[in-house]
Scaffold this motif. Sequence first.
Motif, PDB file in Angstrom:
ATOM      1  N   LYS A  87     -63.097  12.978 -50.906  1.00 24.55           N
ATOM      2  CA  LYS A  87     -63.231  14.037 -50.120  1.00 24.55           C
ATOM      3  C   LYS A  87     -61.853  14.741 -49.981  1.00 24.55           C
ATOM      4  O   LYS A  87     -62.089  16.094 -50.036  1.00 24.55           O
ATOM      5  CB  LYS A  87     -63.999  13.748 -48.663  1.00 24.55           C
ATOM      6  CG  LYS A  87     -64.233  14.952 -47.857  1.00 24.55           C
ATOM      7  CD  LYS A  87     -64.203  14.567 -46.462  1.00 24.55           C
ATOM      8  CE  LYS A  87     -64.752  15.555 -45.547  1.00 24.55           C
ATOM      9  NZ  LYS A  87     -63.603  16.628 -45.149  1.00 24.55           N
ATOM     10  N   GLU A  91     -60.855  18.678 -50.835  1.00 24.46           N
ATOM     11  CA  GLU A  91     -60.054  19.613 -50.151  1.00 24.46           C
ATOM     12  C   GLU A  91     -59.017  20.476 -50.720  1.00 24.46           C
ATOM     13  O   GLU A  91     -58.703  21.592 -50.636  1.00 24.46           O
ATOM     14  CB  GLU A  91     -59.681  19.262 -48.802  1.00 24.46           C
ATOM     15  CG  GLU A  91     -60.908  18.469 -47.921  1.00 24.46           C
ATOM     16  CD  GLU A  91     -62.258  19.316 -47.811  1.00 24.46           C
ATOM     17  OE1 GLU A  91     -62.305  20.395 -48.206  1.00 24.46           O
ATOM     18  OE2 GLU A  91     -63.060  18.984 -47.117  1.00 24.46           O
ATOM     19  N   HIS A  94     -60.187  22.840 -53.058  1.00 25.40           N
ATOM     20  CA  HIS A  94     -60.440  23.949 -52.656  1.00 25.40           C
ATOM     21  C   HIS A  94     -59.287  25.006 -52.287  1.00 25.40           C
ATOM     22  O   HIS A  94     -59.244  26.074 -52.804  1.00 25.40           O
ATOM     23  CB  HIS A  94     -61.196  23.704 -51.370  1.00 25.40           C
ATOM     24  CG  HIS A  94     -62.414  22.745 -51.324  1.00 25.40           C
ATOM     25  ND1 HIS A  94     -63.217  22.441 -50.287  1.00 25.40           N
ATOM     26  CD2 HIS A  94     -63.098  22.477 -52.707  1.00 25.40           C
ATOM     27  CE1 HIS A  94     -64.268  21.696 -50.827  1.00 25.40           C
ATOM     28  NE2 HIS A  94     -64.104  21.917 -52.355  1.00 25.40           N
ATOM     29  N   ASP A 145     -67.362  20.210 -41.614  1.00 29.14           N
ATOM     30  CA  ASP A 145     -67.408  20.335 -43.053  1.00 29.14           C
ATOM     31  C   ASP A 145     -68.921  21.335 -42.714  1.00 29.14           C
ATOM     32  O   ASP A 145     -69.104  22.163 -43.310  1.00 29.14           O
ATOM     33  CB  ASP A 145     -67.740  19.246 -43.812  1.00 29.14           C
ATOM     34  CG  ASP A 145     -66.419  18.766 -44.295  1.00 29.14           C
ATOM     35  OD1 ASP A 145     -65.833  17.837 -43.638  1.00 29.14           O
ATOM     36  OD2 ASP A 145     -65.778  19.542 -45.430  1.00 29.14           O
ATOM     37  N   GLU A 174     -68.770  20.852 -50.117  1.00 28.12           N
ATOM     38  CA  GLU A 174     -68.738  20.744 -48.732  1.00 28.12           C
ATOM     39  C   GLU A 174     -70.210  20.182 -48.325  1.00 28.12           C
ATOM     40  O   GLU A 174     -70.331  19.228 -47.423  1.00 28.12           O
ATOM     41  CB  GLU A 174     -68.659  22.004 -48.267  1.00 28.12           C
ATOM     42  CG  GLU A 174     -67.609  22.856 -48.174  1.00 28.12           C
ATOM     43  CD  GLU A 174     -66.174  22.169 -47.714  1.00 28.12           C
ATOM     44  OE1 GLU A 174     -66.248  21.072 -47.317  1.00 28.12           O
ATOM     45  OE2 GLU A 174     -65.068  22.684 -48.021  1.00 28.12           O
ATOM     46  N   HIS A 177     -69.591  16.579 -48.407  1.00 30.84           N
ATOM     47  CA  HIS A 177     -68.712  16.217 -47.154  1.00 30.84           C
ATOM     48  C   HIS A 177     -69.694  15.870 -46.196  1.00 30.84           C
ATOM     49  O   HIS A 177     -69.338  14.947 -45.226  1.00 30.84           O
ATOM     50  CB  HIS A 177     -67.502  17.191 -47.096  1.00 30.84           C
ATOM     51  CG  HIS A 177     -66.618  17.276 -48.249  1.00 30.84           C
ATOM     52  ND1 HIS A 177     -65.868  18.195 -48.495  1.00 30.84           N
ATOM     53  CD2 HIS A 177     -66.412  16.599 -49.443  1.00 30.84           C
ATOM     54  CE1 HIS A 177     -65.059  18.453 -49.498  1.00 30.84           C
ATOM     55  NE2 HIS A 177     -65.615  17.196 -50.227  1.00 30.84           N
TER      56      HIS A 177
HETATM   57 FE   FE2 Z   1     -64.903  19.866 -46.877  1.00 26.95          FE
END
Ligand code: FE2
Length: 331
Positions: A87, A91, A94, A145, A174, A177
């Motif tokens: 996770k 991020e 992202h 999230d 997401e 997550h």
């Molecule tokens: Fe996230």
Amino acid sequence: MYTQALNNNSDAADRTIEDAAHTTAFQARIDAEARIEPNDWMPAAYRKTLVRQISQHAHSEIVGMLPEGNWITRAPSLRRKVALLAKVQDECGHGLYLYAAAETLGASREELVDAMLAGKAKYSSIFNYPTLTWADIGVIGWLVDGAAIMNQIPLCRCSYGPYARAMIRVCKEESFHQRQGYEIMLTLCRGSAAQKAMAQDALNRWWWPVLMMFGPPDQASQHGDASTKWKIKRFSNDELRQKFVDATVPQAQYLGLSIPDPGMTQDEEGHWRHGAIDWSEFKQVLAGNGPCNRDRLAARRKAHDDGAWVREAAAAYAEKRKFRQAAQAAE
Ligand SMILES: [Fe+2]
Ligand SMILES: [Fe+2]
């Protein structure tokens, strides 16, 4: 001299007429749900709004790695550690897609990152709160999230192509997550009384800061109107907050946890109406005075400084390759 001045004036007038024509054509494309791409003409204010929003979003992803990264070494099992590690890496990914999307608007990554490190650029206020127990990792996945998904699903239809496309992949990740966070909560809530109390305590601490993630109430929001007209924003802050609350209350009920809001009521239409939010806390956190603002920036600055040799090595390698290619081409 006078001629020049006259010429300049008429150039400026021509430009104004041209800009007006461009603006009308631009808005017509937006109204027709067309995507704006990096090489298309766009008003300077549209570009500026997007650079601000996309870079703040990127900074939030990167700073958002810190509160959870804090628990990777203390995850309660190998399975939990693997999921949390994945996770946190997501991020980071992202953040990188988003910096790349901002770069398509002419901003440089260095200048964006420097503004964040200097404390000039904002990131989501939520990441200035500490993660005190393992249950915080559950609540972050479930609620932080979850709130991010509420915000980002409409951004998949944002008028700016590179941002909209980045959001499609981000939203898929997401939702993983959110699920892993909710599963942590479910396990704790079905566990011992102490585990359930830990879950409730985490919910109590995160609930209000999560509601603040949607930004100031609609009457006080500065950026709403133009962003809505340009179809960057599809729902107002209060609309998104309401959708989130309506989706989350039944999930809390299923866990057997109570939302720390004694004033919450359900209206005739079934919407859960939350009590008053303490906006003075939000302003304090945004102003740099949240519980962890200083720690977060210090951690990012240290990581940036520690990574200087990697940036230097990458730049030196790129230079060497360029030199080799030029030499080969000359042979
Ligand atoms: Fe996230
Ligand atoms: Fe993310």
